[in-house]
Design a protein around this motif. Structure first.
Motif, PDB file in Angstrom:
ATOM      1  N   ARG A 132       0.840  -1.151  -0.031  1.00  0.00           N
ATOM      2  CA  ARG A 132       0.086  -0.106  -0.004  1.00  0.00           C
ATOM      3  C   ARG A 132       0.811   0.910  -0.064  1.00  0.00           C
ATOM      4  O   ARG A 132       1.930   1.212   0.823  1.00  0.00           O
ATOM      5  CB  ARG A 132      -0.905   0.006   1.348  1.00  0.00           C
ATOM      6  CG  ARG A 132      -2.161  -1.018   1.196  1.00  0.00           C
ATOM      7  CD  ARG A 132      -1.777  -2.225   1.650  1.00  0.00           C
ATOM      8  NE  ARG A 132      -1.342  -2.524   3.048  1.00  0.00           N
ATOM      9  CZ  ARG A 132      -0.612  -3.438   3.479  1.00  0.00           C
ATOM     10  NH1 ARG A 132      -0.246  -4.198   3.015  1.00  0.00           N
ATOM     11  NH2 ARG A 132      -0.539  -3.449   4.774  1.00  0.00           N
ATOM     12  N   ILE A 133       0.420   1.962  -0.773  1.00  0.00           N
ATOM     13  CA  ILE A 133       0.873   3.677  -0.677  1.00  0.00           C
ATOM     14  C   ILE A 133       0.028   4.701  -0.342  1.00  0.00           C
ATOM     15  O   ILE A 133      -1.203   4.569  -0.894  1.00  0.00           O
ATOM     16  CB  ILE A 133       1.491   3.938  -2.225  1.00  0.00           C
ATOM     17  CG1 ILE A 133       2.772   3.106  -2.613  1.00  0.00           C
ATOM     18  CG2 ILE A 133       1.994   5.466  -1.927  1.00  0.00           C
ATOM     19  CD1 ILE A 133       3.259   3.473  -3.729  1.00  0.00           C
ATOM     20  N   VAL A 134      -0.121   5.433   0.844  1.00  0.00           N
ATOM     21  CA  VAL A 134      -1.056   6.188   1.293  1.00  0.00           C
ATOM     22  C   VAL A 134      -0.371   7.534   1.111  1.00  0.00           C
ATOM     23  O   VAL A 134       0.647   7.919   1.718  1.00  0.00           O
ATOM     24  CB  VAL A 134      -1.318   5.981   2.666  1.00  0.00           C
ATOM     25  CG1 VAL A 134      -2.479   7.139   3.132  1.00  0.00           C
ATOM     26  CG2 VAL A 134      -1.851   4.490   2.797  1.00  0.00           C
ATOM     27  N   ASN A 135      -1.081   8.471   0.519  1.00  0.00           N
ATOM     28  CA  ASN A 135      -0.397   9.733   0.182  1.00  0.00           C
ATOM     29  C   ASN A 135      -1.343  10.825   1.122  1.00  0.00           C
ATOM     30  O   ASN A 135      -2.549  10.674   0.657  1.00  0.00           O
ATOM     31  CB  ASN A 135      -0.263  10.202  -1.109  1.00  0.00           C
ATOM     32  CG  ASN A 135       0.688   9.392  -1.951  1.00  0.00           C
ATOM     33  OD1 ASN A 135       1.684   9.249  -1.554  1.00  0.00           O
ATOM     34  ND2 ASN A 135       0.288   9.201  -3.351  1.00  0.00           N
ATOM     35  N   VAL A 136      -0.913  11.324   2.154  1.00  0.00           N
ATOM     36  CA  VAL A 136      -1.716  12.348   2.740  1.00  0.00           C
ATOM     37  C   VAL A 136      -1.575  13.667   2.150  1.00  0.00           C
ATOM     38  O   VAL A 136      -0.685  14.171   1.840  1.00  0.00           O
ATOM     39  CB  VAL A 136      -0.942  12.394   4.287  1.00  0.00           C
ATOM     40  CG1 VAL A 136      -1.922  13.335   5.032  1.00  0.00           C
ATOM     41  CG2 VAL A 136      -0.819  11.076   5.001  1.00  0.00           C
ATOM     42  N   SER A 137      -2.966  14.084   1.492  1.00  0.00           N
ATOM     43  CA  SER A 137      -3.270  15.157   0.722  1.00  0.00           C
ATOM     44  C   SER A 137      -4.145  16.004   1.614  1.00  0.00           C
ATOM     45  O   SER A 137      -4.169  16.223   2.799  1.00  0.00           O
ATOM     46  CB  SER A 137      -4.132  14.631  -0.486  1.00  0.00           C
ATOM     47  OG  SER A 137      -4.057  15.723  -1.217  1.00  0.00           O
ATOM     48  N   SER A 138      -4.995  16.722   1.026  1.00  0.00           N
ATOM     49  CA  SER A 138      -5.917  17.825   1.482  1.00  0.00           C
ATOM     50  C   SER A 138      -7.055  17.992   0.746  1.00  0.00           C
ATOM     51  O   SER A 138      -7.074  18.102  -0.704  1.00  0.00           O
ATOM     52  CB  SER A 138      -5.102  19.054   1.564  1.00  0.00           C
ATOM     53  OG  SER A 138      -5.932  20.034   2.242  1.00  0.00           O
ATOM     54  N   GLY A 139      -8.261  18.285   1.288  1.00  0.00           N
ATOM     55  CA  GLY A 139      -9.417  18.876   0.815  1.00  0.00           C
ATOM     56  C   GLY A 139      -9.203  20.049  -0.203  1.00  0.00           C
ATOM     57  O   GLY A 139      -9.940  20.461  -0.943  1.00  0.00           O
ATOM     58  N   LEU A 140      -8.280  20.877   0.354  1.00  0.00           N
ATOM     59  CA  LEU A 140      -7.765  22.145  -0.446  1.00  0.00           C
ATOM     60  C   LEU A 140      -7.274  21.696  -1.869  1.00  0.00           C
ATOM     61  O   LEU A 140      -7.074  22.794  -2.630  1.00  0.00           O
ATOM     62  CB  LEU A 140      -6.743  22.945   0.492  1.00  0.00           C
ATOM     63  CG  LEU A 140      -7.374  23.553   1.658  1.00  0.00           C
ATOM     64  CD1 LEU A 140      -6.260  24.039   2.590  1.00  0.00           C
ATOM     65  CD2 LEU A 140      -8.342  24.238   1.593  1.00  0.00           C
ATOM     66  N   SER A 141      -6.893  20.423  -2.138  1.00  0.00           N
ATOM     67  CA  SER A 141      -6.339  20.199  -3.370  1.00  0.00           C
ATOM     68  C   SER A 141      -7.513  20.176  -4.718  1.00  0.00           C
ATOM     69  O   SER A 141      -7.163  20.027  -5.534  1.00  0.00           O
ATOM     70  CB  SER A 141      -5.748  18.630  -3.438  1.00  0.00           C
ATOM     71  OG  SER A 141      -6.634  17.890  -3.102  1.00  0.00           O
ATOM     72  N   SER A 142      -8.835  20.055  -4.006  1.00  0.00           N
ATOM     73  CA  SER A 142      -9.879  19.421  -4.766  1.00  0.00           C
ATOM     74  C   SER A 142     -10.091  20.659  -6.374  1.00  0.00           C
ATOM     75  O   SER A 142     -10.241  21.851  -5.914  1.00  0.00           O
ATOM     76  CB  SER A 142     -11.303  19.481  -4.216  1.00  0.00           C
ATOM     77  OG  SER A 142     -12.433  19.069  -4.865  1.00  0.00           O
ATOM     78  N   LEU A 143     -10.046  20.052  -7.182  1.00  0.00           N
ATOM     79  CA  LEU A 143     -10.392  20.608  -8.642  1.00  0.00           C
ATOM     80  C   LEU A 143     -11.776  21.019  -8.668  1.00  0.00           C
ATOM     81  O   LEU A 143     -12.183  21.819  -9.625  1.00  0.00           O
ATOM     82  CB  LEU A 143      -9.718  19.920  -9.759  1.00  0.00           C
ATOM     83  CG  LEU A 143      -8.355  19.407  -9.792  1.00  0.00           C
ATOM     84  CD1 LEU A 143      -7.948  18.693 -11.238  1.00  0.00           C
ATOM     85  CD2 LEU A 143      -7.624  20.781  -9.591  1.00  0.00           C
ATOM     86  N   THR A 144     -12.734  20.114  -8.159  1.00  0.00           N
ATOM     87  CA  THR A 144     -14.290  20.485  -8.229  1.00  0.00           C
ATOM     88  C   THR A 144     -14.395  21.545  -7.126  1.00  0.00           C
ATOM     89  O   THR A 144     -15.810  21.939  -7.042  1.00  0.00           O
ATOM     90  CB  THR A 144     -14.786  19.225  -7.937  1.00  0.00           C
ATOM     91  OG1 THR A 144     -14.581  18.538  -6.833  1.00  0.00           O
ATOM     92  CG2 THR A 144     -14.439  18.160  -9.022  1.00  0.00           C
ATOM     93  N   GLY A 145     -13.724  22.077  -6.232  1.00  0.00           N
ATOM     94  CA  GLY A 145     -14.149  23.118  -5.061  1.00  0.00           C
ATOM     95  C   GLY A 145     -13.401  24.185  -5.399  1.00  0.00           C
ATOM     96  O   GLY A 145     -13.176  24.591  -6.619  1.00  0.00           O
TER      97      GLY A 145
END
Length: 231
Positions: A132-145
């Motif tokens: 498994r690879i788990v990349n800790v991202s952010s909701g601020l990355s959303s292209l739809t928001g």
């Protein structure tokens, strides 16, 4: 969809970056509690909790990345879980006011680091089906928001991290790699500040869950609170 997860990670090896504090520290501790041997990435002047294997790892330094993976290979010969958690926030101003050095630093830690670490860890991850690879991202990355309101380097770096996740799934999913990105939520950490809505422990719950997926689990998704979300 029912997702099968390991109840124990005994015999497995995990590498967690940025594991000296905050969400990374809680993820590393919980994986260790589940029985994994956990290498806790940190800078030279930092310490990690008992029960973890401290690993000097500045994700902006390619030599550090190579040395870290080589050490794990020499000592254990495997990596079952890679959690790309290390990250920085930019100075929260709009793009026209942000210095190039700030942009470069944010991209180096949040995107280039996880990309290079994935590159060098892949030979060990590919040894066994279902790593498994788990990349800790952010909701601020959303292209739809909403992508405005400052933080351009942070937002774009995390969008890139989501794109890296999609690439890893498309390129290596049929070889057994399970790569996912996760929004841990706004947490009370050094980055999130004291007014955030959840604790670091609460924010660690979904990353730890993703790190427990058994072979055949879903990949290439963006998760929050154990649910797939749009990005």
């Amino acid at each position: 969809m029912e997702i099968e997860t390991y109840s124990s990670l005994g015999g497995q090896v995990a590498l967690v970056t940025g594991a000296n504090r905050g969400i990374g520290e809680r993820v590393a501790a919980r994986l260790a509690d589940l029985g994994a041997t956990v290498y806790a990435g940190k800078r030279a002047d930092e310490t990690v909790a008992a029960g973890l294997r401290p690993l000097e790892l500045d994700v902006t330094d390619e030599d550090d990345i190579v040395d870290a993976v080589d050490r794990i290979d020499d000592e254990k010969g495997r990596i079952d879980v890679l959690v790309n958690n290390a990250g920085v926030m930019d100075n929260r101003v709009a793009l026209e006011d942000m210095g190039t050095a700030e942009i470069d630093r944010t991209m180096a830690v949040n995107l280039r680091g996880p990309m290079l670490l994935s590159k060098y860890a892949l030979p060990l991850l590919l040894l066994r089906d279902g790593s498994r690879i788990v990349n800790v991202s952010s909701g601020l990355s959303s292209l739809t928001g909403e992508m405005g309101r400052g933080m351009p380097a942070y937002r774009v770096s995390k969008s890139g991290l989501n794109a890296l996740t999609a690439y890893l799934d498309a390129e290596y999913g049929d070889q057994g790699i399970i790569a996912n990105a996760v929004c841990p939520g706004w947490a009370r950490t050094e980055m999130g500040g004291p007014d955030a809505e959840r604790s670091a422990g609460e924010a660690a719950e979904t990353p730890v869950w993703l790190a427990r997926f058994k072979p055949g689990g879903p990949g290439g998704e963006f998760w929050r609170d154990k649910q797939v979300i749009e990005w």
